[in-house]
Design an enzyme around this catalytic site. Sequence first.
Site, PDB file in Angstrom:
ATOM      1  N   SER A 156      -6.967 -19.696  53.461  1.00 36.02           N
ATOM      2  CA  SER A 156      -8.174 -19.777  52.632  1.00 36.02           C
ATOM      3  C   SER A 156      -9.375 -19.920  53.559  1.00 36.02           C
ATOM      4  O   SER A 156      -9.218 -20.314  54.723  1.00 36.02           O
ATOM      5  CB  SER A 156      -8.086 -21.026  51.738  1.00 36.02           C
ATOM      6  OG  SER A 156      -9.344 -21.318  51.160  1.00 36.02           O
ATOM      7  N   TYR A 169      -6.207 -30.044  49.426  1.00 30.32           N
ATOM      8  CA  TYR A 169      -6.141 -28.580  49.569  1.00 30.32           C
ATOM      9  C   TYR A 169      -6.669 -28.147  50.942  1.00 30.32           C
ATOM     10  O   TYR A 169      -6.028 -27.362  51.651  1.00 30.32           O
ATOM     11  CB  TYR A 169      -6.957 -27.933  48.453  1.00 30.32           C
ATOM     12  CG  TYR A 169      -6.900 -26.422  48.416  1.00 30.32           C
ATOM     13  CD1 TYR A 169      -5.835 -25.758  47.816  1.00 30.32           C
ATOM     14  CD2 TYR A 169      -7.923 -25.652  48.977  1.00 30.32           C
ATOM     15  CE1 TYR A 169      -5.790 -24.366  47.759  1.00 30.32           C
ATOM     16  CE2 TYR A 169      -7.881 -24.262  48.930  1.00 30.32           C
ATOM     17  CZ  TYR A 169      -6.821 -23.627  48.320  1.00 30.32           C
ATOM     18  OH  TYR A 169      -6.772 -22.246  48.274  1.00 30.32           O
TER      19      TYR A 169
HETATM   20  P1  NAD Z   1      -2.456 -18.371  41.271  1.00 24.59           P
HETATM   21  O1  NAD Z   1      -2.458 -19.710  40.646  1.00 24.59           O
HETATM   22  O2  NAD Z   1      -2.503 -17.160  40.412  1.00 24.59           O
HETATM   23  O3  NAD Z   1      -1.210 -18.189  42.237  1.00 24.59           O
HETATM   24  C1  NAD Z   1      -0.510 -19.229  42.840  1.00 24.59           C
HETATM   25  C2  NAD Z   1       0.963 -18.948  42.648  1.00 24.59           C
HETATM   26  O4  NAD Z   1       1.747 -19.918  43.350  1.00 24.59           O
HETATM   27  C3  NAD Z   1       1.373 -19.019  41.178  1.00 24.59           C
HETATM   28  O5  NAD Z   1       2.137 -17.870  40.841  1.00 24.59           O
HETATM   29  C4  NAD Z   1       2.231 -20.287  41.109  1.00 24.59           C
HETATM   30  O6  NAD Z   1       3.252 -20.239  40.141  1.00 24.59           O
HETATM   31  C5  NAD Z   1       2.801 -20.319  42.515  1.00 24.59           C
HETATM   32  N1  NAD Z   1       3.284 -21.651  42.882  1.00 24.59           N
HETATM   33  C6  NAD Z   1       2.615 -22.835  42.785  1.00 24.59           C
HETATM   34  N2  NAD Z   1       3.416 -23.846  43.180  1.00 24.59           N
HETATM   35  C7  NAD Z   1       4.611 -23.285  43.530  1.00 24.59           C
HETATM   36  C8  NAD Z   1       5.839 -23.798  44.012  1.00 24.59           C
HETATM   37  N3  NAD Z   1       6.026 -25.115  44.222  1.00 24.59           N
HETATM   38  N4  NAD Z   1       6.851 -22.931  44.271  1.00 24.59           N
HETATM   39  C9  NAD Z   1       6.689 -21.599  44.087  1.00 24.59           C
HETATM   40  N5  NAD Z   1       5.546 -21.052  43.636  1.00 24.59           N
HETATM   41  C10 NAD Z   1       4.528 -21.899  43.353  1.00 24.59           C
HETATM   42  O7  NAD Z   1      -3.696 -18.377  42.279  1.00 24.59           O
HETATM   43  P2  NAD Z   1      -4.062 -17.387  43.480  1.00 24.59           P
HETATM   44  O8  NAD Z   1      -5.514 -17.464  43.610  1.00 24.59           O
HETATM   45  O9  NAD Z   1      -3.421 -16.072  43.316  1.00 24.59           O
HETATM   46  O10 NAD Z   1      -3.435 -18.153  44.728  1.00 24.59           O
HETATM   47  C11 NAD Z   1      -2.563 -17.556  45.670  1.00 24.59           C
HETATM   48  C12 NAD Z   1      -2.817 -18.142  47.046  1.00 24.59           C
HETATM   49  O11 NAD Z   1      -4.121 -17.754  47.479  1.00 24.59           O
HETATM   50  C13 NAD Z   1      -2.773 -19.664  47.116  1.00 24.59           C
HETATM   51  O12 NAD Z   1      -2.107 -20.064  48.306  1.00 24.59           O
HETATM   52  C14 NAD Z   1      -4.245 -20.050  47.170  1.00 24.59           C
HETATM   53  O13 NAD Z   1      -4.448 -21.276  47.827  1.00 24.59           O
HETATM   54  C15 NAD Z   1      -4.799 -18.885  47.969  1.00 24.59           C
HETATM   55  N6  NAD Z   1      -6.253 -18.691  47.822  1.00 24.59           N
HETATM   56  C16 NAD Z   1      -6.805 -18.298  46.640  1.00 24.59           C
HETATM   57  C17 NAD Z   1      -8.168 -18.102  46.560  1.00 24.59           C
HETATM   58  C18 NAD Z   1      -8.860 -17.622  45.305  1.00 24.59           C
HETATM   59  O14 NAD Z   1     -10.085 -17.567  45.290  1.00 24.59           O
HETATM   60  N7  NAD Z   1      -8.171 -17.250  44.266  1.00 24.59           N
HETATM   61  C19 NAD Z   1      -8.974 -18.335  47.668  1.00 24.59           C
HETATM   62  C20 NAD Z   1      -8.388 -18.756  48.846  1.00 24.59           C
HETATM   63  C21 NAD Z   1      -7.024 -18.924  48.921  1.00 24.59           C
END
Ligand code: NAD
Length: 271
Positions: A156, A169
């Site tokens: 991130s 986080y």
């Molecule tokens: P999201 O909530 O759609 O995806 C997160 C996924 O992780 C979900 O499918 C959830 O079920 C899964 N998950 C959570 N805990 C889990 C566990 N214990 N075991 C297995 N799976 C688990 O959100 P996203 O934005 O797609 O996030 C994906 C990644 O991207 C994350 O690591 C998040 O920190 C990172 N991220 C997202 C953003 C953003 O702006 N959306 C920015 C920076 C980083």
Amino acid sequence: MTEPQQPQVLAGQKALVTGGSSGIGAGVALALARAGADVVVAYYSSPDGANEIVAQIKSLGRSAIAIKADISKPDETRALFDQSVAAFGTLDILISNAGLQRDAAFVDMSLDDWNQVIGTNLTGMFLCCQLAAREFLRRGPREMSKALGKIVCMSSVHELIPWAERANYAASKGGVKLLMQSIAQELAPKRIRVNSIGPGAIRTPINREAWETPEARKKLLELIPYGRIGEPEDIGQAAVWLCSDAADYVTGQTLFVDGGMTLYPEFADGG
Ligand code: NAD
């Protein structure tokens, strides 16, 4: 009209995407499939979401399966990798993407909030990376990739930018940075490449409140010089490149895909 064909730079390769049923993981799973990979869609809580992504990948002519696992639990994570290798024969690519937020003011943050975020975002990342590296080493080289295997950690912008009321986080993503760099250093002689993607603000369920209303969207856009919120497809394209032979000399790097969020936009007018 049919979609234009993308170059099959990952043809014949086998990928595992954690958190593949939603958001960025779903976007990356589809992008890998469009580039020719077969994909394990690992999911935690949404079988319907995972099955939908599997169906979309199959409609592209690729193989895909959905497997449920809580990646913070070592036995479930081991079973996920065992089932993936049993289904596809091996793995060439890990996208270690699963993650979550449990936001709270620091003085109110419970140990449970802390442990849950570190347990998935950092310890789960450790478990997945270790099992992927073991599989690459067990299987040995394959002709369709210059590297023995490729790992992409979903970090991130908050591996760099501190984040109030999200100390758990930001600490987890700061940990991912040095986990990624340390294992990249250790595994480079084995020709395993390990990199991170640092997304900025991507339109997914994790940050819905930051883009859902016009007021929230306006405030968010002040942080993004490029003037738009990112989409999962933006991250998918970056992941395809990082996993392809075009990036064969790239390891130990975080590729920020953030529309300039890490460029200190508040200094754009002289500070
Ligand atoms: P999201 O909530 O759609 O995806 C997160 C996924 O992780 C979900 O499918 C959830 O079920 C899964 N998950 C959570 N805990 C889990 C566990 N214990 N075991 C297995 N799976 C688990 O959100 P996203 O934005 O797609 O996030 C994906 C990644 O991207 C994350 O690591 C998040 O920190 C990172 N991220 C997202 C953003 C953003 O702006 N959306 C920015 C920076 C980083």
